[in-house]
Design a protein around this motif. Structure first.
Motif, PDB file in Angstrom:
ATOM      1  N   VAL A  30      55.095 102.024  54.885  1.00 11.30           N
ATOM      2  CA  VAL A  30      55.060 102.059  53.420  1.00 11.30           C
ATOM      3  C   VAL A  30      54.288 100.843  52.908  1.00 11.30           C
ATOM      4  O   VAL A  30      54.732  99.705  53.051  1.00 11.30           O
ATOM      5  CB  VAL A  30      56.506 102.066  52.855  1.00 11.30           C
ATOM      6  N   LEU A  31      53.131 101.092  52.309  1.00 12.65           N
ATOM      7  CA  LEU A  31      52.336  99.988  51.769  1.00 12.65           C
ATOM      8  C   LEU A  31      52.790  99.654  50.358  1.00 12.65           C
ATOM      9  O   LEU A  31      52.650  98.529  49.900  1.00 12.65           O
ATOM     10  CB  LEU A  31      50.842 100.333  51.784  1.00 12.65           C
ATOM     11  N   SER A  32      53.324 100.647  49.655  1.00 10.94           N
ATOM     12  CA  SER A  32      53.926 100.392  48.346  1.00 10.94           C
ATOM     13  C   SER A  32      54.875 101.540  48.034  1.00 10.94           C
ATOM     14  O   SER A  32      54.704 102.645  48.558  1.00 10.94           O
ATOM     15  CB  SER A  32      52.853 100.288  47.255  1.00 10.94           C
ATOM     16  N   ASN A  33      55.872 101.263  47.207  1.00 13.68           N
ATOM     17  CA  ASN A  33      56.855 102.284  46.859  1.00 13.68           C
ATOM     18  C   ASN A  33      57.406 101.947  45.482  1.00 13.68           C
ATOM     19  O   ASN A  33      58.291 101.116  45.357  1.00 13.68           O
ATOM     20  CB  ASN A  33      57.981 102.297  47.918  1.00 13.68           C
ATOM     21  N   VAL A  34      56.833 102.555  44.462  1.00  8.33           N
ATOM     22  CA  VAL A  34      57.201 102.215  43.084  1.00  8.33           C
ATOM     23  C   VAL A  34      58.049 103.337  42.488  1.00  8.33           C
ATOM     24  O   VAL A  34      57.671 104.506  42.557  1.00  8.33           O
ATOM     25  CB  VAL A  34      55.927 101.999  42.221  1.00  8.33           C
ATOM     26  N   GLU A  70      48.122  98.879  43.293  1.00 14.40           N
ATOM     27  CA  GLU A  70      48.036  97.424  43.243  1.00 14.40           C
ATOM     28  C   GLU A  70      48.927  96.789  44.317  1.00 14.40           C
ATOM     29  O   GLU A  70      48.484  95.929  45.080  1.00 14.40           O
ATOM     30  CB  GLU A  70      48.544  97.010  41.863  1.00 14.40           C
ATOM     31  N   ASP A  71      50.184  97.257  44.402  1.00 13.71           N
ATOM     32  CA  ASP A  71      51.116  96.703  45.401  1.00 13.71           C
ATOM     33  C   ASP A  71      50.596  96.919  46.828  1.00 13.71           C
ATOM     34  O   ASP A  71      50.814  96.095  47.700  1.00 13.71           O
ATOM     35  CB  ASP A  71      52.509  97.363  45.299  1.00 13.71           C
ATOM     36  N   ALA A  72      49.952  98.062  47.030  1.00 11.89           N
ATOM     37  CA  ALA A  72      49.449  98.364  48.378  1.00 11.89           C
ATOM     38  C   ALA A  72      48.150  97.615  48.670  1.00 11.89           C
ATOM     39  O   ALA A  72      47.700  97.564  49.812  1.00 11.89           O
ATOM     40  CB  ALA A  72      49.222  99.865  48.509  1.00 11.89           C
ATOM     41  N   ALA A  73      47.564  97.061  47.615  1.00 11.06           N
ATOM     42  CA  ALA A  73      46.274  96.365  47.720  1.00 11.06           C
ATOM     43  C   ALA A  73      45.215  97.267  48.346  1.00 11.06           C
ATOM     44  O   ALA A  73      44.512  96.876  49.294  1.00 11.06           O
ATOM     45  CB  ALA A  73      46.418  95.057  48.495  1.00 11.06           C
ATOM     46  N   VAL A  74      45.123  98.494  47.843  1.00 11.83           N
ATOM     47  CA  VAL A  74      44.103  99.427  48.316  1.00 11.83           C
ATOM     48  C   VAL A  74      43.289  99.936  47.119  1.00 11.83           C
ATOM     49  O   VAL A  74      43.700  99.761  45.970  1.00 11.83           O
ATOM     50  CB  VAL A  74      44.731 100.649  49.054  1.00 11.83           C
ATOM     51  N   THR A  75      42.157 100.556  47.417  1.00 10.90           N
ATOM     52  CA  THR A  75      41.377 101.177  46.359  1.00 10.90           C
ATOM     53  C   THR A  75      41.425 102.695  46.581  1.00 10.90           C
ATOM     54  O   THR A  75      41.829 103.148  47.662  1.00 10.90           O
ATOM     55  CB  THR A  75      39.891 100.734  46.416  1.00 10.90           C
ATOM     56  N   PHE A  76      40.953 103.455  45.606  1.00 10.91           N
ATOM     57  CA  PHE A  76      40.973 104.915  45.774  1.00 10.91           C
ATOM     58  C   PHE A  76      40.079 105.354  46.944  1.00 10.91           C
ATOM     59  O   PHE A  76      40.311 106.383  47.549  1.00 10.91           O
ATOM     60  CB  PHE A  76      40.575 105.619  44.473  1.00 10.91           C
ATOM     61  N   ASP A  77      39.085 104.525  47.278  1.00 13.91           N
ATOM     62  CA  ASP A  77      38.231 104.843  48.430  1.00 13.91           C
ATOM     63  C   ASP A  77      39.021 104.899  49.731  1.00 13.91           C
ATOM     64  O   ASP A  77      38.674 105.617  50.662  1.00 13.91           O
ATOM     65  CB  ASP A  77      37.137 103.767  48.595  1.00 13.91           C
ATOM     66  N   ASP A  78      40.077 104.080  49.779  1.00 17.80           N
ATOM     67  CA  ASP A  78      40.889 104.015  51.007  1.00 17.80           C
ATOM     68  C   ASP A  78      41.806 105.232  51.175  1.00 17.80           C
ATOM     69  O   ASP A  78      42.332 105.470  52.252  1.00 17.80           O
ATOM     70  CB  ASP A  78      41.806 102.772  50.982  1.00 17.80           C
ATOM     71  N   ILE A  79      42.022 105.949  50.097  1.00 14.86           N
ATOM     72  CA  ILE A  79      42.991 107.049  50.127  1.00 14.86           C
ATOM     73  C   ILE A  79      42.354 108.302  50.766  1.00 14.86           C
ATOM     74  O   ILE A  79      41.263 108.705  50.390  1.00 14.86           O
ATOM     75  CB  ILE A  79      43.478 107.374  48.685  1.00 14.86           C
ATOM     76  N   ASP A  80      43.088 108.893  51.718  1.00 10.48           N
ATOM     77  CA  ASP A  80      42.571 110.093  52.393  1.00 10.48           C
ATOM     78  C   ASP A  80      43.017 111.381  51.734  1.00 10.48           C
ATOM     79  O   ASP A  80      42.334 112.400  51.827  1.00 10.48           O
ATOM     80  CB  ASP A  80      43.016 110.092  53.862  1.00 10.48           C
ATOM     81  N   ALA A  81      44.204 111.349  51.131  1.00 14.86           N
ATOM     82  CA  ALA A  81      44.695 112.572  50.473  1.00 14.86           C
ATOM     83  C   ALA A  81      45.750 112.207  49.441  1.00 14.86           C
ATOM     84  O   ALA A  81      46.351 111.129  49.493  1.00 14.86           O
ATOM     85  CB  ALA A  81      45.303 113.519  51.505  1.00 14.86           C
TER      86      ALA A  81
END
Ligand code: KG4
Ligand code: ZN
Length: 342
Positions: A30-34, A70-81
Motif C-alpha cells: 500500500v503506497l497510500s490509503n486515504v 500525493e501520499d504515494a508520491a506517484v504521478t498518473f504516468d506511474d499508474i497502470d490501471a
C-alpha cells in the motif's frame, strides 16, 4: 522510483459511507490509503442516508484521489490501471466512484478494472500478510453481507454459506439501535460488551441444518427485541452492557464454529477474516483461540483494512488485472452484484 515490472493501481471505493482512494503496488504493497469517513454525518440520522452519502462522495472524491496520489508520491504516468468498486452497495454512492474512475481511465488512457466490493474485502488479507496465499477458508462479515468461502485461488472461490436474512453487521447495528446505543452499532456494542456479562441473557444460537454453512441473524435480533420489550413491560431497566455482551456472544460463537468446521472439512491450513465486523475484538479473540486449538494459521487484517477502504480494492483490481480483466466505459454500477458474478 517505479520499477518497470511493477504494477501500480489507483483504486477508488465509494459503495457506502466512506470515500476512499489508494495506490497499491503489485497487489500487496500500500503506497497510500486515504479514507474520508462520513460516519459523523450519518450518526445524526441513526444510519446511512443514501442521498447524503452520494452528495458527500461528490464533494470529497477529487480531494481524496489527489491526496492518495500525493501520499504515494506517484504521478498518473506511474499508474497502470484504475480499479473501482462497481457493486454491491448504494447505487448513487457507487456511481460517484465509478464515474470518477471512468473519467480518469478515459482521459489518462488507462485500463479500467471493476471490482466486487466483497472480493475487495477478501484482499485485505493479502495486504495484511504479504506471504498469505490461497487455499484457505474465509469468513467475510460486513454491514451488508456475511459469507463463508473456500478460496481456491486468487479470485476463485466456492461460496460455502451466506446469510439467509440479516448480515452480521446489520444485526449489530439493529440491536445497538434497539438498546439505545445509536449508529454505528458494531463498534458501540463491541465496547459496551467489554463491561457486560455475556452469560446474563441466554440468546439463541442459530446453526440451521446440521450440514449448512449458512447464517441467520434475524431470529437473534428478534429475541433481543422481545427481551427488551418484556423487561420494559415489567418496568425493569435493561443493562445495556449485559445485553450487548450476551448478544455478541451468540453471534460470534456461531460465526467461529461454522468457520472452524468449514476449515476442517476443506482440509486447509489457513483461515482468514475480513469485512467491518472482523474488527470486532471478541470475534478476533474467539477466532484466534479456536484456530490455535485446531492448528490453523489465522489472518485478520488490522481494523483500518477491515472497514471500507480503497487499498483492498487496489489489491483485488491487481489480481483481476494480471488475469486480463479490462472493463469498458459502459461498466455500470450494480447495487445487487452477486459474489461470483462478473
Ligand atoms: O465492511 P464495512 O465497513 O461496510 C460494509 O461493506 O458493509 O462494515 C460495516 C459494518 C457495520 O455494520 C458496522 O457496525 C460493523 O461493520 N462493525 C463492527 C465493528 N466495527 C464495524 N461490528 C462489530 N464490531 C466492531 N468492532
Ligand atoms: Zn464493506
Amino acid at each position: 522510483m517505479k520499477n518497470k515490472d511493477d504494477i501500480y493501481i489507483l483504486a477508488i471505493e465509494s459503495s457506502c459511507d466512506e470515500t476512499a482512494a489508494a495506490v497499491v503496488k503489485n497487489g500487496r504493497e500500500v503506497l497510500s490509503n486515504v479514507i474520508s469517513s462520513q460516519i459523523a454525518l450519518h450518526t445524526l440520522f441513526g444510519g446511512v442516508v443514501p442521498e447524503i452519502a452520494s452528495r458527500k462522495h461528490i464533494e470529497n472524491i477529487d480531494g481524496v484521489i489527489s491526496k492518495a496520489m500525493e501520499d504515494a508520491a506517484v504521478t498518473f504516468d506511474d499508474i497502470d490501471a484504475i480499479g473501482v468498486t462497481y457493486g454491491p452497495g448504494l447505487v448513487g454512492a457507487l456511481l460517484v466512484g465509478l464515474a470518477e474512475a471512468k473519467a480518469l481511465a478515459y482521459t489518462l488512457k488507462k485500463p479500467l478494472v471493476g471490482v466486487h466490493h466483497i472480493e475487495g474485502h477478501m484482499c485485505a488479507n493479502y495486504i495484511q500478510d504479504k506471504e498469505f496465499k490461497p487455499p484457505y477458508v474465509a469468513l467475510v462479515v460486513s454491514g451488508g453481507h456475511s459469507h463463508l468461502l473456500y478460496v481456491k485461488d486468487y479470485g476463485e472461490y466456492e461460496i460455502l454459506g451466506r446469510t439467509r436474512d440479516d448480515a452480521a453487521g446489520e444485526a449489530y447495528d439493529k440491536v445497538a439501535r434497539a438498546i439505545g446505543m445509536g449508529y454505528p452499532g458494531g463498534p458501540k456494542i463491541d465496547k459496551a460488551a467489554k463491561e457486560g456479562n455475556p452469560h446474563a441473557v441466554e440468546f439463541p444460537r442459530v446453526f440451521l441444518e446440521d450440514d449448512s454453512y449458512d447464517f441467520s441473524f434475524s431470529g437473534l435480533k428478534s429475541a433481543v427485541l422481545n427481551y427488551i420489550n418484556k423487561q420494559n413491560m415489567m418496568g425493569i431497566e435493561i443493562n445495556q452492557n449485559d445485553v450487548a455482551a450476551s448478544f455478541q456472544k451468540a453471534v460470534i460463537e456461531v460465526l467461529v464454529e461454522k468457520t472452524i468446521k468449514a476449515a476442517k472439512e476443506k482440509g486447509v491450513t489457513s483461515v482468514a477474516m475480513a469485512g467491518g465486523v472482523a474488527s470486532n475484538s471478541a470475534l478476533r479473540a474467539l477466532m484466534s483461540e479456536k484456530c490455535n486449538e485446531n492448528g490453523f494459521h489465522l489472518n485478520i487484517p488490522d481494523p483500518i483494512l477491515c472497514t471500507d477502504n480503497a487499498a483492498m480494492i487496489g489489491s483485488a483490481a491487481y489480481y483481476e488485472y494480471i488475469k486480463g480483466r479490462r472493463d469498458t466505459l459502459d461498466l455500470n454500477a450494480n447495487p445487487n452484484l452477486k459474489l461470483g458474478e462478473k
